[in-house]
Design a protein around this motif. Structure first.
Motif, mmCIF file in Angstrom:
data_model
loop_
_atom_site.group_PDB
_atom_site.id
_atom_site.type_symbol
_atom_site.label_atom_id
_atom_site.label_comp_id
_atom_site.label_asym_id
_atom_site.label_seq_id
_atom_site.Cartn_x
_atom_site.Cartn_y
_atom_site.Cartn_z
ATOM 1 N N ALA A 160 0.831 -1.207 0.000
ATOM 2 C CA ALA A 160 0.000 0.000 0.000
ATOM 3 C C ALA A 160 0.865 1.256 0.000
ATOM 4 C CB ALA A 160 -0.925 -0.011 1.216
ATOM 5 N N THR A 161 1.908 1.246 0.823
ATOM 6 C CA THR A 161 2.808 2.399 0.893
ATOM 7 C C THR A 161 3.516 2.630 -0.434
ATOM 8 O OG1 THR A 161 3.155 1.952 3.254
ATOM 9 C CG2 THR A 161 4.752 3.382 2.167
ATOM 10 N N GLN A 162 4.008 1.556 -1.027
ATOM 11 C CA GLN A 162 4.719 1.699 -2.301
ATOM 12 C C GLN A 162 3.789 2.037 -3.461
ATOM 13 O OE1 GLN A 162 7.688 2.141 -2.167
ATOM 14 N NE2 GLN A 162 8.844 0.661 -0.970
ATOM 15 N N LEU A 183 5.438 16.231 -5.109
ATOM 16 C CA LEU A 183 5.019 14.861 -5.384
ATOM 17 C C LEU A 183 6.223 13.920 -5.479
ATOM 18 C CD1 LEU A 183 2.136 15.457 -7.953
ATOM 19 C CD2 LEU A 183 1.921 14.322 -5.738
ATOM 20 N N ASN A 184 7.321 14.406 -6.048
ATOM 21 C CA ASN A 184 8.529 13.579 -6.089
ATOM 22 C C ASN A 184 9.065 13.336 -4.677
ATOM 23 O OD1 ASN A 184 9.303 12.758 -8.789
ATOM 24 N ND2 ASN A 184 9.553 14.924 -9.272
ATOM 25 N N LEU A 185 8.971 14.345 -3.816
ATOM 26 C CA LEU A 185 9.411 14.159 -2.431
ATOM 27 C C LEU A 185 8.512 13.163 -1.714
ATOM 28 C CD1 LEU A 185 11.265 14.864 -0.098
ATOM 29 C CD2 LEU A 185 9.738 16.788 0.443
ATOM 30 N N MET A 186 7.206 13.228 -1.968
ATOM 31 C CA MET A 186 6.319 12.249 -1.349
ATOM 32 C C MET A 186 6.618 10.848 -1.859
ATOM 33 S SD MET A 186 2.178 12.113 -1.074
ATOM 34 C CE MET A 186 1.401 10.742 -0.179
ATOM 35 N N TRP A 191 8.668 5.619 -0.652
ATOM 36 C CA TRP A 191 9.571 4.558 -1.088
ATOM 37 C C TRP A 191 10.515 4.153 0.040
ATOM 38 C CZ3 TRP A 191 14.993 4.827 -2.714
ATOM 39 C CH2 TRP A 191 15.420 3.688 -3.403
ATOM 40 N N LEU A 192 11.057 5.146 0.734
ATOM 41 C CA LEU A 192 11.969 4.867 1.842
ATOM 42 C C LEU A 192 11.241 4.236 3.018
ATOM 43 C CD1 LEU A 192 14.089 8.137 1.718
ATOM 44 C CD2 LEU A 192 14.833 5.854 1.043
ATOM 45 N N TRP A 193 10.074 4.774 3.346
ATOM 46 C CA TRP A 193 9.316 4.219 4.472
ATOM 47 C C TRP A 193 8.856 2.799 4.174
ATOM 48 C CZ3 TRP A 193 8.316 3.002 8.969
ATOM 49 C CH2 TRP A 193 7.071 2.538 9.394
ATOM 50 N N GLY A 194 8.421 2.535 2.954
ATOM 51 C CA GLY A 194 8.016 1.185 2.591
ATOM 52 C C GLY A 194 9.158 0.196 2.733
ATOM 53 N N GLY A 195 10.372 0.618 2.374
ATOM 54 C CA GLY A 195 11.533 -0.251 2.536
ATOM 55 C C GLY A 195 11.831 -0.553 3.991
ATOM 56 N N MET A 196 11.734 0.471 4.846
ATOM 57 C CA MET A 196 11.966 0.262 6.272
ATOM 58 C C MET A 196 10.904 -0.651 6.871
ATOM 59 S SD MET A 196 14.143 1.237 8.642
ATOM 60 C CE MET A 196 14.143 -0.428 9.287
ATOM 61 N N LEU A 197 9.651 -0.462 6.465
ATOM 62 C CA LEU A 197 8.554 -1.288 6.965
ATOM 63 C C LEU A 197 8.747 -2.748 6.547
ATOM 64 C CD1 LEU A 197 5.871 -1.024 8.532
ATOM 65 C CD2 LEU A 197 4.718 -0.668 6.342
ATOM 66 N N ALA A 229 6.022 -7.334 -2.490
ATOM 67 C CA ALA A 229 6.373 -6.070 -1.833
ATOM 68 C C ALA A 229 7.706 -5.540 -2.342
ATOM 69 C CB ALA A 229 6.426 -6.269 -0.319
ATOM 70 N N MET A 230 8.645 -6.438 -2.617
ATOM 71 C CA MET A 230 9.921 -6.018 -3.177
ATOM 72 C C MET A 230 9.783 -5.608 -4.641
ATOM 73 S SD MET A 230 12.596 -6.067 -1.031
ATOM 74 C CE MET A 230 11.465 -4.846 -0.350
ATOM 75 N N ALA A 231 8.886 -6.275 -5.349
ATOM 76 C CA ALA A 231 8.695 -5.945 -6.766
ATOM 77 C C ALA A 231 8.129 -4.533 -6.920
ATOM 78 C CB ALA A 231 7.770 -6.974 -7.417
ATOM 79 N N ILE A 232 7.113 -4.190 -6.124
ATOM 80 C CA ILE A 232 6.541 -2.850 -6.259
ATOM 81 C C ILE A 232 7.525 -1.795 -5.740
ATOM 82 C CG2 ILE A 232 5.305 -2.828 -4.040
ATOM 83 C CD1 ILE A 232 3.021 -1.386 -5.488
ATOM 84 N N SER A 233 8.390 -2.162 -4.790
ATOM 85 C CA SER A 233 9.441 -1.245 -4.349
ATOM 86 C C SER A 233 10.433 -0.986 -5.479
ATOM 87 C CB SER A 233 10.165 -1.824 -3.132
ATOM 88 O OG SER A 233 9.281 -2.051 -2.055
ATOM 89 N N THR A 234 10.712 -2.022 -6.260
ATOM 90 C CA THR A 234 11.582 -1.864 -7.428
ATOM 91 C C THR A 234 10.953 -0.945 -8.464
ATOM 92 O OG1 THR A 234 12.459 -4.095 -7.089
ATOM 93 C CG2 THR A 234 12.797 -3.110 -9.261
ATOM 94 N N LEU A 235 9.654 -1.113 -8.686
ATOM 95 C CA LEU A 235 8.958 -0.266 -9.651
ATOM 96 C C LEU A 235 9.001 1.194 -9.222
ATOM 97 C CD1 LEU A 235 7.175 0.020 -12.173
ATOM 98 C CD2 LEU A 235 5.189 -0.439 -10.718
ATOM 99 N N ALA A 236 8.747 1.456 -7.941
ATOM 100 C CA ALA A 236 8.781 2.831 -7.441
ATOM 101 C C ALA A 236 10.175 3.423 -7.575
ATOM 102 C CB ALA A 236 8.316 2.863 -5.982
ATOM 103 N N GLY A 237 11.205 2.634 -7.241
ATOM 104 C CA GLY A 237 12.573 3.130 -7.376
ATOM 105 C C GLY A 237 12.934 3.442 -8.820
ATOM 106 N N SER A 238 12.485 2.607 -9.746
ATOM 107 C CA SER A 238 12.762 2.842 -11.169
ATOM 108 C C SER A 238 12.119 4.140 -11.648
ATOM 109 C CB SER A 238 12.247 1.660 -11.996
ATOM 110 O OG SER A 238 12.875 0.459 -11.607
#
Length: 358
Positions: A160-162, A183-186, A191-197, A229-238
């Motif tokens: 959800a976060t990502q 929006l880029n800062l959000m 992205w960072l909070w989702g990784g920590m979670l 969860a890692m896949a959507i984190s990858t998408l957000a980072g890209s």
């Protein structure tokens, strides 16, 4: 772990019982359909992407109506599930489903206004559910033990976060100032909070894996969210990497963004063989019954998301040698989506016919 086990055959109950028992995680249907649609659009299947997009809009509307009806007619069940350690995290599918539908409108129809409205709804749901669910889990008096209270469904909070990070990045790429930087800062913050979670939750889930007795019924489909969860984190980072020219602070973070994006992708890739082996153990060696359950959408979503994130990462990083991998996973995701949708349709037909048989 009974709340996360497949329910088997439909009991002799009618539509009212179906509404009362509606899974909090049913917006996983929207998540799965949405990401498979986006992946199809990325990889040159526009008619599949369009068809699934239209279907997803209809599915989202129907589920919104059903959830509202359940909250009005069965408030104890609706809100009781929200503070249940096993069922509560399923409500995060409403956030992820809304965020992914927002991304579909932004990417597939260029409807930035509709996408912005859905993004705002997803953000409001994220805030309300995050602080309601985790505050309730913290202060409630009677709590389950770790092996009875945690599952892969908890990682839906990460998804959800990502999903907000993804939709924020997509919006930022399509609008001008004064909101592009914000929006880029959000997107970066989510992205960072989702990784920590993920690190917090995955530590507990992995501990539960290896130090508590693990039965076939415990390996519910949401455990595929370990990878999703890692896949959507990858998408957000890209997407953040692609947005870097629009925001100076992202340019300064590019080495970090690229390193952690590959880190997320590698972690998600590691999970795939592990989950396949556990699935073989569950269904082949332990002969666990394979029947439709709404939670199976939580297994379809990661397959589609892995295809989409790998394609996007290959593009953002300029690798150029990963093209075959997302194509293969897209077809696997389409097959899994079709089988699960057929199971859902069969279940709905049985529910509709139940009053007549009675």
């Amino acid at each position: 772990m009974a709340a996360l086990r497949p329910t088997g055959g439909m009991p002799p109950a009618g539509r009212r019982a179906f509404l009362a028992d509606l899974s909090p995680a049913y917006f996983g249907l929207v998540m799965a359909t949405g990401i498979v649609s986006l992946g199809a659009g990325m990889m040159g299947l526009p008619w599949v992407a369009r068809l699934l997009f239209l279907l997803n809009v209809a599915q989202y509307g129907v589920l919104c109506v059903l959830y509202v009806l359940r909250a009005c007619r069965h408030p104890r069940r609706f809100f009781g599930d929200m503070v249940d350690h096993l069922k509560g995290p399923g409500y995060f599918t409403t956030v992820a489903g809304t965020g992914i539908l927002a991304s579909q409108f932004i990417v597939q129809t260029d409807s930035v206004r509709v996408g912005f409205v859905l993004w705002a709804v997803a953000a409001a749901l994220w805030f309300a559910l995050t602080y309601t669910i985790f505050t309730a889990f913290t202060v409630k008096r009677d709590k389950p033990t770790l092996d009875q209270g945690i599952s892969g469904a908890w990682l839906l909070a990460v998804v959800a976060t990502q999903s907000l990070a993804v939709s924020s990045a997509l919006l930022a790429a399509r609008i001008g100032q004064p909101f592009r930087l914000e929006l880029n800062l959000m997107a970066l913050s989510m992205w960072l909070w989702g990784g920590m979670l993920y690190i917090w939750m995955m530590s507990l889930i992995f501990y539960r894996y290896v130090f508590f007795r693990f039965s076939p019924g415990d390996l519910a489909p949401p455990y595929w969210i370990n990878m999703g969860a890692m896949a959507i984190s990858t998408l957000a980072g890209s997407l953040l990497i692609l947005n870097a020219p629009q925001a100076p602070y992202l340019v300064s973070l590019l080495p970090f963004l690229k390193g952690f994006t590959v880190f997320y992708w590698a972690t998600g890739t590691w999970w795939i063989p592990m989950l396949l082996l556990l699935g073989i153990w569950r269904y082949v060696f332990q002969r666990f019954p394979f029947q439709y359950d709404p939670l199976y959408w939580g297994a379809v979503f990661p397959l589609g998301m892995y295809a989409a994130c790998t394609w996007q990462m290959d593009h953002a990083m300029g690798f150029g040698f990963l093209a075959a991998l997302p194509q293969g996973f897209l077809y696997v995701a389409l097959l899994a989506w079709g089988l699960t949708f057929a199971g859902m349709a069969r279940r709905i037909v049985r529910i509709l016919r139940t009053p007549a048989r009675a």
